[in-house]
Design a protein around this motif. Structure first.
Motif, PDB file in Angstrom:
ATOM      1  N   GLU A  23      -8.891   8.808  -7.809  1.00  0.00           N
ATOM      2  CA  GLU A  23      -8.534   7.401  -7.643  1.00  0.00           C
ATOM      3  C   GLU A  23      -7.305   7.037  -8.460  1.00  0.00           C
ATOM      4  O   GLU A  23      -7.026   7.626  -9.494  1.00  0.00           O
TER       5      GLU A  23
ATOM      6  N   TYR B 118      -5.134 -14.009  -7.195  1.00  0.00           N
ATOM      7  CA  TYR B 118      -4.137 -14.592  -6.304  1.00  0.00           C
ATOM      8  C   TYR B 118      -4.401 -14.130  -4.879  1.00  0.00           C
ATOM      9  O   TYR B 118      -5.056 -13.106  -4.652  1.00  0.00           O
TER      10      TYR B 118
ATOM     11  N   TYR C 193     -12.402 -14.123 -15.267  1.00  0.00           N
ATOM     12  CA  TYR C 193     -11.480 -14.635 -16.277  1.00  0.00           C
ATOM     13  C   TYR C 193     -12.143 -15.673 -17.164  1.00  0.00           C
ATOM     14  O   TYR C 193     -13.051 -16.398 -16.735  1.00  0.00           O
TER      15      TYR C 193
ATOM     16  N   TYR D 255       0.798  -1.225   0.000  1.00  0.00           N
ATOM     17  CA  TYR D 255       0.000   0.000   0.000  1.00  0.00           C
ATOM     18  C   TYR D 255       0.835   1.282   0.000  1.00  0.00           C
ATOM     19  O   TYR D 255       0.852   1.995  -0.995  1.00  0.00           O
TER      20      TYR D 255
ATOM     21  N   LEU E 189      -2.944 -12.617 -14.264  1.00  0.00           N
ATOM     22  CA  LEU E 189      -3.032 -14.079 -14.351  1.00  0.00           C
ATOM     23  C   LEU E 189      -2.468 -14.581 -15.685  1.00  0.00           C
ATOM     24  O   LEU E 189      -1.928 -15.680 -15.765  1.00  0.00           O
TER      25      LEU E 189
ATOM     26  N   SER F 212     -12.258  -9.732 -10.452  1.00  0.00           N
ATOM     27  CA  SER F 212     -12.127  -9.881 -11.903  1.00  0.00           C
ATOM     28  C   SER F 212     -12.613 -11.244 -12.375  1.00  0.00           C
ATOM     29  O   SER F 212     -12.396 -12.256 -11.706  1.00  0.00           O
TER      30      SER F 212
ATOM     31  N   ILE G 262       3.721 -13.968  -6.811  1.00  0.00           N
ATOM     32  CA  ILE G 262       2.413 -13.516  -7.274  1.00  0.00           C
ATOM     33  C   ILE G 262       2.561 -12.522  -8.426  1.00  0.00           C
ATOM     34  O   ILE G 262       2.947 -11.370  -8.212  1.00  0.00           O
ATOM     35  N   PRO G 263       2.275 -12.933  -9.655  1.00  0.00           N
ATOM     36  CA  PRO G 263       2.282 -11.959 -10.747  1.00  0.00           C
ATOM     37  C   PRO G 263       1.054 -11.051 -10.621  1.00  0.00           C
ATOM     38  O   PRO G 263       0.082 -11.426  -9.967  1.00  0.00           O
ATOM     39  N   ASP G 264       1.093  -9.890 -11.196  1.00  0.00           N
ATOM     40  CA  ASP G 264      -0.079  -9.007 -11.107  1.00  0.00           C
ATOM     41  C   ASP G 264      -1.145  -9.333 -12.142  1.00  0.00           C
ATOM     42  O   ASP G 264      -2.291  -8.912 -12.013  1.00  0.00           O
TER      43      ASP G 264
ATOM     44  N   ASN H 224     -14.502  -6.926 -15.206  1.00  0.00           N
ATOM     45  CA  ASN H 224     -14.585  -6.785 -13.764  1.00  0.00           C
ATOM     46  C   ASN H 224     -16.032  -6.841 -13.322  1.00  0.00           C
ATOM     47  O   ASN H 224     -16.938  -6.393 -14.037  1.00  0.00           O
TER      48      ASN H 224
ATOM     49  N   LYS I   7     -13.346  -4.859  -5.686  1.00  0.00           N
ATOM     50  CA  LYS I   7     -13.957  -5.494  -6.847  1.00  0.00           C
ATOM     51  C   LYS I   7     -13.184  -6.750  -7.188  1.00  0.00           C
ATOM     52  O   LYS I   7     -12.051  -6.937  -6.771  1.00  0.00           O
TER      53      LYS I   7
ATOM     54  N   ASP J 188      -3.139  -2.795 -11.539  1.00  0.00           N
ATOM     55  CA  ASP J 188      -3.376  -4.241 -11.639  1.00  0.00           C
ATOM     56  C   ASP J 188      -2.610  -4.904 -10.495  1.00  0.00           C
ATOM     57  O   ASP J 188      -1.391  -4.781 -10.412  1.00  0.00           O
ATOM     58  N   ARG J 189      -3.339  -5.611  -9.619  1.00  0.00           N
ATOM     59  CA  ARG J 189      -2.680  -6.227  -8.458  1.00  0.00           C
ATOM     60  C   ARG J 189      -3.122  -7.668  -8.274  1.00  0.00           C
ATOM     61  O   ARG J 189      -4.300  -7.936  -8.016  1.00  0.00           O
ATOM     62  N   ALA J 190      -2.178  -8.582  -8.396  1.00  0.00           N
ATOM     63  CA  ALA J 190      -2.437  -9.984  -8.043  1.00  0.00           C
ATOM     64  C   ALA J 190      -3.692 -10.556  -8.692  1.00  0.00           C
ATOM     65  O   ALA J 190      -4.417 -11.329  -8.076  1.00  0.00           O
ATOM     66  N   GLY J 191      -3.949 -10.165  -9.930  1.00  0.00           N
ATOM     67  CA  GLY J 191      -5.095 -10.729 -10.637  1.00  0.00           C
ATOM     68  C   GLY J 191      -6.341  -9.868 -10.571  1.00  0.00           C
ATOM     69  O   GLY J 191      -7.307 -10.138 -11.287  1.00  0.00           O
ATOM     70  N   VAL J 192      -6.354  -8.853  -9.709  1.00  0.00           N
ATOM     71  CA  VAL J 192      -7.490  -7.923  -9.710  1.00  0.00           C
ATOM     72  C   VAL J 192      -7.115  -6.810 -10.687  1.00  0.00           C
ATOM     73  O   VAL J 192      -6.166  -6.060 -10.460  1.00  0.00           O
ATOM     74  N   ARG J 193      -7.854  -6.743 -11.793  1.00  0.00           N
ATOM     75  CA  ARG J 193      -7.542  -5.772 -12.843  1.00  0.00           C
ATOM     76  C   ARG J 193      -8.030  -4.393 -12.422  1.00  0.00           C
ATOM     77  O   ARG J 193      -9.195  -4.213 -12.061  1.00  0.00           O
ATOM     78  N   LYS J 194      -7.114  -3.407 -12.461  1.00  0.00           N
ATOM     79  CA  LYS J 194      -7.460  -2.012 -12.117  1.00  0.00           C
ATOM     80  C   LYS J 194      -8.069  -1.920 -10.707  1.00  0.00           C
ATOM     81  O   LYS J 194      -9.158  -1.362 -10.515  1.00  0.00           O
ATOM     82  N   ARG J 195      -7.329  -2.439  -9.746  1.00  0.00           N
ATOM     83  CA  ARG J 195      -7.742  -2.296  -8.351  1.00  0.00           C
ATOM     84  C   ARG J 195      -7.615  -0.830  -7.969  1.00  0.00           C
ATOM     85  O   ARG J 195      -6.660  -0.154  -8.330  1.00  0.00           O
ATOM     86  N   ILE J 196      -8.610  -0.315  -7.234  1.00  0.00           N
ATOM     87  CA  ILE J 196      -8.698   1.111  -6.934  1.00  0.00           C
ATOM     88  C   ILE J 196      -8.093   1.480  -5.583  1.00  0.00           C
ATOM     89  O   ILE J 196      -8.371   0.826  -4.567  1.00  0.00           O
TER      90      ILE J 196
END
Ligand SMILES: Nc1nc(=O)c2ncn([C@@H]3O[C@@H]4COP(=O)(O)O[C@H]5[C@@H](O)[C@H](n6cnc7c(N)ncnc76)O[C@@H]5COP(=O)(O)O[C@@H]3[C@@H]4O)c2[nH]1
Lengths: 181, 181
Positions: free
Chosen positions: A76, B110, B94, A14, B61, B92, B57-59, B73, B90, A80-88
């Motif tokens: 905002e 992840y 896939y 963070y 998938l 995502s 952990i890649p960002d 999303n 939120k 892209d974090r750990a598979g969450v696309r466009k995490r806010i």
């Protein structure tokens, strides 16, 4: 050791991501607002991180202090974090009345990971007593200070505000800590 | 112990908040889309939580598996958290191709806290070696399973997917784990 991991999580997951972008977010915000009075001084362009020794974290700052009021959210940031696309990610701006009744604005929030410590001390299955929680809060502060002091990305972009709220006197110290920024 | 805290943090600070709302988010999403083929079966309305034993952990998938592609999303959830007004959560969706080339959709990501473990094992100041990290991942899994199994809020709303990726064979097991949902 729980607290050591939570401090690292708070930093790598963070603070390291958002603090370098904070200045930019505040600039964008001030342009959009047109009101140049808000957050006028660059020295106050820091994230004020509130750390109550009790680890008790309300979800709204107003609950801890009537002199503090939510003003607005900064723009905002999407990552892209750990598979969450466009995490806010975003931060909130607060209006604080000092003891002379003057209004100041600042970006502030509680250190969210402390909520985990508090919950763990309430759930017997987590194996953390209230005494241990107190120790863990102090360890959290030490570990967080240590990692932030070494961090180029975060330098001068934050202020840790320790709240000694273990004697039911939260309404008192809060206006002071925020207005002394 | 770091991992025990991260598992609790993942649960109380995230899964406990979003999993109860997941069904609702998926329903809203399907209504908005009009495409009834996506996420048609309720038994797949779970958050697939990917847990690589390497903690790497890649960002995205897609970096771990070419048979997996970001689809869209789900609608955002906003919750006041620790002073951040309307913090956004939120998930995502896939699209996964199984071994027959059939497309399936699922909500996946992840286990974000593992990124902290990985980073800690890379930074000497954090005091976590690579061997200890492996142990911590296993502890994370045990602690997370234990707390989720006791959780009324999360029951049947998740699936933990352990990825044995320590032998550089990620592209192989991934399509299998997702298409076997
Ligand atoms: N996939 C995913 N999507 C999310 O929206 C999310 N939000 C939290 N988490 C993970 O759950 C756990 C509990 O979160 P908590 O808020 O107590 O700590 C968080 C919180 O103190 C701070 N933080 C992270 N994102 C934000 C944010 N958007 N606003 C404020 N604080 C944040 O940094 C810590 C570590 O974050 P992550 O390392 O991303 O993983 C967290 C953590 O493991 C998430 N995981």
């Amino acid at each position: 050791n729980v607290a050591h991991g939570l401090a690292w999580s708070f930093y790598t997951g963070y603070l390291k991501l958002v603090l370098p972008k904070l200045e930019n977010s505040i600039e964008q915000y001030r342009q959009r607002q047109g009101n140049r009075e808000i957050l006028r001084h660059r020295h106050s362009w820091r994230l004020h991180i509130l750390i109550p020794l009790s680890a008790f974290i309300p979800d709204k700052l107003e609950e801890a202090d009537q002199c503090v009021r939510f003003h607005d959210n900064l723009p905002e940031i999407a990552i892209d974090r750990a598979g969450v696309r466009k995490r806010i990610y975003k931060n909130s701006v607060y209006r604080v009345l000092d003891q002379q009744g003057q209004a100041h604005h600042c970006v502030a929030e509680y250190a969210t990971p402390l909520q985990t410590l508090y919950t763990m001390s309430q759930e017997s299955s987590a194996g953390l007593s209230s005494e241990e929680r107190r120790q863990q809060v102090l360890l959290f502060i030490r570990s967080l200070e240590a990692v932030l002091e070494e961090s180029v990305e975060c330098r001068n972009r934050y202020r840790l505000i320790i709240l000694d709220d273990e004697h039911e006197q939260e309404a008192e110290p809060d206006p002071h800590f925020l207005s002394k920024k």
